[in-house]
Motif scaffolding. Sequence first.
Motif, PDB file in Angstrom:
ATOM      1  N   LYS A  80       0.822  -1.211   0.000  1.00 37.83           N
ATOM      2  CA  LYS A  80       0.000   0.000   0.000  1.00 37.83           C
ATOM      3  C   LYS A  80       0.858   1.264   0.000  1.00 37.83           C
ATOM      4  CE  LYS A  80      -0.475  -0.377   5.008  1.00 37.83           C
ATOM      5  NZ  LYS A  80      -1.381  -0.779   6.078  1.00 37.83           N
ATOM      6  N   HIS A  81       2.051   1.194   0.603  1.00 41.76           N
ATOM      7  CA  HIS A  81       2.930   2.359   0.640  1.00 41.76           C
ATOM      8  C   HIS A  81       3.421   2.694  -0.775  1.00 41.76           C
ATOM      9  CE1 HIS A  81       3.361   0.074   4.480  1.00 41.76           C
ATOM     10  NE2 HIS A  81       2.891   1.233   4.920  1.00 41.76           N
ATOM     11  N   LEU A  82       3.762   1.655  -1.520  1.00 44.28           N
ATOM     12  CA  LEU A  82       4.199   1.837  -2.904  1.00 44.28           C
ATOM     13  C   LEU A  82       3.064   2.412  -3.748  1.00 44.28           C
ATOM     14  CD1 LEU A  82       6.350   1.437  -5.089  1.00 44.28           C
ATOM     15  CD2 LEU A  82       5.575  -0.922  -5.308  1.00 44.28           C
ATOM     16  N   TRP A  83       1.847   1.902  -3.569  1.00 44.38           N
ATOM     17  CA  TRP A  83       0.705   2.418  -4.322  1.00 44.38           C
ATOM     18  C   TRP A  83       0.439   3.874  -3.974  1.00 44.38           C
ATOM     19  CZ3 TRP A  83      -1.311   1.489  -8.692  1.00 44.38           C
ATOM     20  CH2 TRP A  83      -2.547   2.017  -9.046  1.00 44.38           C
ATOM     21  N   ALA A  84       0.539   4.232  -2.699  1.00 50.22           N
ATOM     22  CA  ALA A  84       0.327   5.623  -2.273  1.00 50.22           C
ATOM     23  C   ALA A  84       1.343   6.544  -2.950  1.00 50.22           C
ATOM     24  CB  ALA A  84       0.424   5.730  -0.753  1.00 50.22           C
ATOM     25  N   VAL A  85       2.589   6.105  -3.047  1.00 51.23           N
ATOM     26  CA  VAL A  85       3.617   6.913  -3.710  1.00 51.23           C
ATOM     27  C   VAL A  85       3.324   7.019  -5.204  1.00 51.23           C
ATOM     28  CG1 VAL A  85       6.074   7.013  -4.339  1.00 51.23           C
ATOM     29  CG2 VAL A  85       5.402   6.447  -1.988  1.00 51.23           C
ATOM     30  N   LEU A  86       2.923   5.915  -5.841  1.00 51.01           N
ATOM     31  CA  LEU A  86       2.593   5.956  -7.269  1.00 51.01           C
ATOM     32  C   LEU A  86       1.431   6.906  -7.538  1.00 51.01           C
ATOM     33  CD1 LEU A  86       3.004   2.180  -8.165  1.00 51.01           C
ATOM     34  CD2 LEU A  86       4.449   4.071  -8.972  1.00 51.01           C
ATOM     35  N   LEU A  87       0.424   6.917  -6.667  1.00 51.22           N
ATOM     36  CA  LEU A  87      -0.693   7.856  -6.820  1.00 51.22           C
ATOM     37  C   LEU A  87      -0.199   9.296  -6.719  1.00 51.22           C
ATOM     38  CD1 LEU A  87      -3.529   6.175  -4.728  1.00 51.22           C
ATOM     39  CD2 LEU A  87      -3.397   6.374  -7.233  1.00 51.22           C
ATOM     40  N   ASN A  88       0.672   9.547  -5.757  1.00 50.44           N
ATOM     41  CA  ASN A  88       1.225  10.886  -5.587  1.00 50.44           C
ATOM     42  C   ASN A  88       2.000  11.303  -6.832  1.00 50.44           C
ATOM     43  OD1 ASN A  88       3.106  13.039  -4.725  1.00 50.44           O
ATOM     44  ND2 ASN A  88       2.241  12.652  -2.697  1.00 50.44           N
ATOM     45  N   LEU A  89       2.805  10.386  -7.371  1.00 49.83           N
ATOM     46  CA  LEU A  89       3.574  10.691  -8.580  1.00 49.83           C
ATOM     47  C   LEU A  89       2.654  10.970  -9.760  1.00 49.83           C
ATOM     48  CD1 LEU A  89       6.400   8.014  -8.278  1.00 49.83           C
ATOM     49  CD2 LEU A  89       6.606  10.489  -7.893  1.00 49.83           C
ATOM     50  N   ASP A  90       1.596  10.179  -9.878  1.00 52.40           N
ATOM     51  CA  ASP A  90       0.646  10.373 -10.974  1.00 52.40           C
ATOM     52  C   ASP A  90      -0.015  11.736 -10.875  1.00 52.40           C
ATOM     53  OD1 ASP A  90      -0.981   9.485 -13.253  1.00 52.40           O
ATOM     54  OD2 ASP A  90      -2.613   9.434 -11.796  1.00 52.40           O
TER      55      ASP A  90
END
Length: 135
Positions: A80-90
């Motif tokens: 979930k931490h990786l997904w949260a970062v990917l959302l932020n990057l997007d």
Amino acid sequence: SHPLLRSLAFDFSGAIRRRGEEYYRGGRVRLAEIDTGNPGRVLAFVQGSRRYTVQLSFEGPEISYSCTCPYFFNEEKPCKHLWAVLLNLDRSGFFDRWEKARSPAAAGEPGGSSEAELPVRLQEALMPISSPEHW
């Protein structure tokens, strides 16, 4: 969302994506270092029960990533931490800037960058970054 994020979503279960979304919306992601070049690199911190470090490297069609959380370490699956970062990057436009940086026009090469070169599966490129010295 960017086509890259949509393709990466297949590597995350629905539950992990939902929890990552909650972390992103809750302001738990802090992007510490961002390089949109080729390779693109990201160092981020995500506040969970502890502060976890997420690292990503985007080089050609491959993505390397790691998280210091127990789930990533024990399960060797995107968390979930990786997904949260990917959302932020997007949402911050990182993927667009990264694509532009690696396009042939930016590199002075003839031809065009195609979406087909984008990573389709995160798991195929599973190469955890061991330490920040790589940065």
